[in-house]
Write a protein that holds these residues in place. Structure first.
Motif, PDB file in Angstrom:
ATOM      1  N   GLN A 180      12.180  54.133  66.217  1.00 22.86           N
ATOM      2  CA  GLN A 180      12.732  53.096  67.076  1.00 22.86           C
ATOM      3  C   GLN A 180      13.896  52.357  66.426  1.00 22.86           C
ATOM      4  O   GLN A 180      14.804  51.889  67.118  1.00 22.86           O
ATOM      5  CB  GLN A 180      11.626  52.097  67.443  1.00 22.86           C
ATOM      6  CG  GLN A 180      10.536  52.692  68.334  1.00 22.86           C
ATOM      7  CD  GLN A 180       9.390  51.722  68.560  1.00 22.86           C
ATOM      8  OE1 GLN A 180       9.415  50.595  68.052  1.00 22.86           O
ATOM      9  NE2 GLN A 180       8.397  52.165  69.327  1.00 22.86           N
ATOM     10  N   ASN A 181      13.870  52.225  65.136  1.00 20.03           N
ATOM     11  CA  ASN A 181      14.913  51.461  64.429  1.00 20.03           C
ATOM     12  C   ASN A 181      15.900  52.383  63.727  1.00 20.03           C
ATOM     13  O   ASN A 181      16.537  51.979  62.753  1.00 20.03           O
ATOM     14  CB  ASN A 181      14.266  50.522  63.404  1.00 20.03           C
ATOM     15  CG  ASN A 181      13.461  49.433  64.060  1.00 20.03           C
ATOM     16  OD1 ASN A 181      13.989  48.389  64.434  1.00 20.03           O
ATOM     17  ND2 ASN A 181      12.163  49.676  64.219  1.00 20.03           N
ATOM     18  N   GLN A 182      16.034  53.589  64.218  1.00 15.85           N
ATOM     19  CA  GLN A 182      16.951  54.529  63.575  1.00 15.85           C
ATOM     20  C   GLN A 182      18.388  54.055  63.686  1.00 15.85           C
ATOM     21  O   GLN A 182      19.175  54.155  62.750  1.00 15.85           O
ATOM     22  CB  GLN A 182      16.782  55.907  64.198  1.00 15.85           C
ATOM     23  CG  GLN A 182      17.554  57.012  63.470  1.00 15.85           C
ATOM     24  CD  GLN A 182      17.204  58.375  63.995  1.00 15.85           C
ATOM     25  OE1 GLN A 182      16.433  58.497  64.939  1.00 15.85           O
ATOM     26  NE2 GLN A 182      17.776  59.408  63.393  1.00 15.85           N
ATOM     27  N   ARG A 183      18.749  53.496  64.884  1.00 12.60           N
ATOM     28  CA  ARG A 183      20.113  52.980  65.061  1.00 12.60           C
ATOM     29  C   ARG A 183      20.372  51.806  64.130  1.00 12.60           C
ATOM     30  O   ARG A 183      21.450  51.698  63.530  1.00 12.60           O
ATOM     31  CB  ARG A 183      20.324  52.578  66.506  1.00 12.60           C
ATOM     32  CG  ARG A 183      20.309  53.748  67.493  1.00 12.60           C
ATOM     33  CD  ARG A 183      20.600  53.260  68.892  1.00 12.60           C
ATOM     34  NE  ARG A 183      20.609  54.381  69.844  1.00 12.60           N
ATOM     35  CZ  ARG A 183      20.803  54.238  71.146  1.00 12.60           C
ATOM     36  NH1 ARG A 183      20.999  53.011  71.661  1.00 12.60           N
ATOM     37  NH2 ARG A 183      20.806  55.295  71.944  1.00 12.60           N
ATOM     38  N   ASN A 184      19.386  50.906  64.023  1.00  8.49           N
ATOM     39  CA  ASN A 184      19.567  49.760  63.130  1.00  8.49           C
ATOM     40  C   ASN A 184      19.730  50.217  61.685  1.00  8.49           C
ATOM     41  O   ASN A 184      20.542  49.667  60.925  1.00  8.49           O
ATOM     42  CB  ASN A 184      18.373  48.821  63.249  1.00  8.49           C
ATOM     43  CG  ASN A 184      18.267  48.191  64.626  1.00  8.49           C
ATOM     44  OD1 ASN A 184      19.290  48.019  65.315  1.00  8.49           O
ATOM     45  ND2 ASN A 184      17.060  47.845  65.049  1.00  8.49           N
ATOM     46  N   ILE A 185      18.957  51.214  61.315  1.00 10.96           N
ATOM     47  CA  ILE A 185      19.064  51.724  59.937  1.00 10.96           C
ATOM     48  C   ILE A 185      20.445  52.324  59.705  1.00 10.96           C
ATOM     49  O   ILE A 185      21.064  52.133  58.642  1.00 10.96           O
ATOM     50  CB  ILE A 185      17.959  52.752  59.677  1.00 10.96           C
ATOM     51  CG1 ILE A 185      16.591  52.075  59.715  1.00 10.96           C
ATOM     52  CG2 ILE A 185      18.163  53.451  58.341  1.00 10.96           C
ATOM     53  CD1 ILE A 185      15.427  53.030  59.615  1.00 10.96           C
ATOM     54  N   THR A 187      23.175  51.407  61.264  1.00 11.94           N
ATOM     55  CA  THR A 187      24.110  50.277  61.179  1.00 11.94           C
ATOM     56  C   THR A 187      24.049  49.626  59.799  1.00 11.94           C
ATOM     57  O   THR A 187      25.080  49.276  59.202  1.00 11.94           O
ATOM     58  CB  THR A 187      23.771  49.245  62.265  1.00 11.94           C
ATOM     59  OG1 THR A 187      23.802  49.882  63.547  1.00 11.94           O
ATOM     60  CG2 THR A 187      24.765  48.102  62.239  1.00 11.94           C
ATOM     61  N   ILE A 188      22.827  49.448  59.299  1.00 12.41           N
ATOM     62  CA  ILE A 188      22.682  48.849  57.966  1.00 12.41           C
ATOM     63  C   ILE A 188      23.338  49.718  56.906  1.00 12.41           C
ATOM     64  O   ILE A 188      23.999  49.223  55.992  1.00 12.41           O
ATOM     65  CB  ILE A 188      21.181  48.640  57.656  1.00 12.41           C
ATOM     66  CG1 ILE A 188      20.601  47.571  58.589  1.00 12.41           C
ATOM     67  CG2 ILE A 188      20.973  48.236  56.198  1.00 12.41           C
ATOM     68  CD1 ILE A 188      19.100  47.435  58.474  1.00 12.41           C
ATOM     69  N   ASN A 191      27.016  49.151  57.124  1.00 15.73           N
ATOM     70  CA  ASN A 191      27.364  47.845  56.544  1.00 15.73           C
ATOM     71  C   ASN A 191      27.322  47.905  55.020  1.00 15.73           C
ATOM     72  O   ASN A 191      28.170  47.299  54.335  1.00 15.73           O
ATOM     73  CB  ASN A 191      26.406  46.775  57.052  1.00 15.73           C
ATOM     74  CG  ASN A 191      26.577  46.516  58.543  1.00 15.73           C
ATOM     75  OD1 ASN A 191      27.656  46.757  59.098  1.00 15.73           O
ATOM     76  ND2 ASN A 191      25.528  46.038  59.196  1.00 15.73           N
TER      77      ASN A 191
END
Length: 325
Positions: A180-185, A187-188, A191
């Motif tokens: 579920q948090n693959q996109r956030n990972i 993005t991180i 960054n």
């Protein structure tokens, strides 16, 4: 007749020696050894002395009349001097379990001629040693397994199964969370990459700043630091001398700081002036007299207190000074 008798005696001796295992026309002699167990030893197994083969095992026989002892028949080279000190050691000939007879010959008092029984010795084999060492270990392992089974009772097994099920559920939940948090990972990660790039630029600026500081340090080396320090030292010495003079009674400032007579006189004069102003406000005619029509001013009995003297100005300008009590 005498010749036949000699021949008969010779045949008798030969037959006796032959029955004992000694053959005058043979190059070997026969000996016997008794063992309790000859596992691994076979007929035709070698007989060695100092690592050299000197004979073979001719026969192996179980003697039930001797407490099931195993009698081994050896054929040994007759040139080998075997006696009462000879020891027949049952030794291993290979790692596969084969056995041989190793003759240990010492200083014998009696030399054997064949047909005698040698002393036998069968040391513990590697298998026997391992078995003897492993027996206590197996007992300990058995008791440990019993304790292990006692610890892992039915309730303990259920707890372990529940723990494994919870671990599996936690793993599945973590897997779903990562998906579920693959996109956030991602993005991180981007960054972090940009932050690393920024750090590289900052590092270059820090390098330039370090170079400027080095240049500034070199410039400061060229200044007359020693001369400036000497001037500051001279100024500090002069200030110290000034403070010393102020602390002493020498000079005007020193006397002003340490002698309280000036303070006393000023305080007394201030008090006299205050009294004079009070008296002047109360009796102005005593000090100032004037006429509207231009007559002469008269001052009668004007009193002025100064220090410890009282000055009285009477009519007609008479001045009378008296001590103030």
């Amino acid at each position: 007749m005498a010749l036949l008798a000699l021949v008969a005696i010779a045949f008798l001796v030969y037959g006796y020696q032959f029955l004992r295992g000694t053959d005058f026309f043979s190059s070997v002699r026969t000996y016997y050894v008794d063992y309790g167990n000859v596992e691994g030893l076979a007929v035709s197994s070698p007989v060695l002395n100092q690592g050299v083969k000197v004979g073979i095992v001719k026969n192996i026989e179980l003697k039930q009349d001797r407490a099931n002892a195993v009698r081994v028949t050896l054929e040994v080279d007759k040139k080998l001097r075997i006696g009462d000190s000879t020891l027949a050691v049952l030794a291993s000939s290979s790692l596969l379990g084969g056995k041989m007879i190793d003759l240990k010959i010492g200083n014998s008092r009696i030399e054997y001629k064949g047909g005698e029984t040698l002393r036998g010795y069968a040391p513990l084999s590697m298998t026997d040693i391992l078995a003897s060492k492993a027996q206590p270990l197996l007992s300990k392992i058995d008791s440990t397994l019993l304790k292990f089974n006692a610890v892992f009772s039915t309730d303990a097994k259920k707890s372990i199964q529940a723990t494994l099920a919870n671990s599996e559920a936690s793993t599945e939940a973590l897997k779903q969370l990562l998906e579920q948090n693959q996109r956030n990972i991602a993005t991180i990660t981007e960054n972090m990459a940009s932050l690393t790039t920024s750090f590289k630029g900052t590092a270059r600026k820090l390098d330039r700043l370090s170079g400027n500081l080095v240049a500034l340090s070199d410039s400061l080396k060229d200044l007359r630091i020693a001369h400036l320090v000497n001037q500051l030292d001279s100024a500090a010495i002069a200030a110290n001398d000034l403070v010393g003079q102020l602390n002493s009674n020498r000079g005007s400032l020193g006397k002003l700081l340490h002698d309280d007579s000036l303070y006393t006189n000023l305080n007394r004069s201030s008090g006299d002036l205050d009294k004079l102003l009070v008296d002047f406000k109360a009796n102005p005619k005593r000090y100032v007299g004037f006429s509207v029509f231009g007559g002469k001013s008269r001052v009668e009995n004007a009193a002025v207190v100064s220090g410890n003297e009282k000055v009285i100005v009477k009519k007609a300008g008479v001045v009378d000074k008296t001590k103030v009590k």
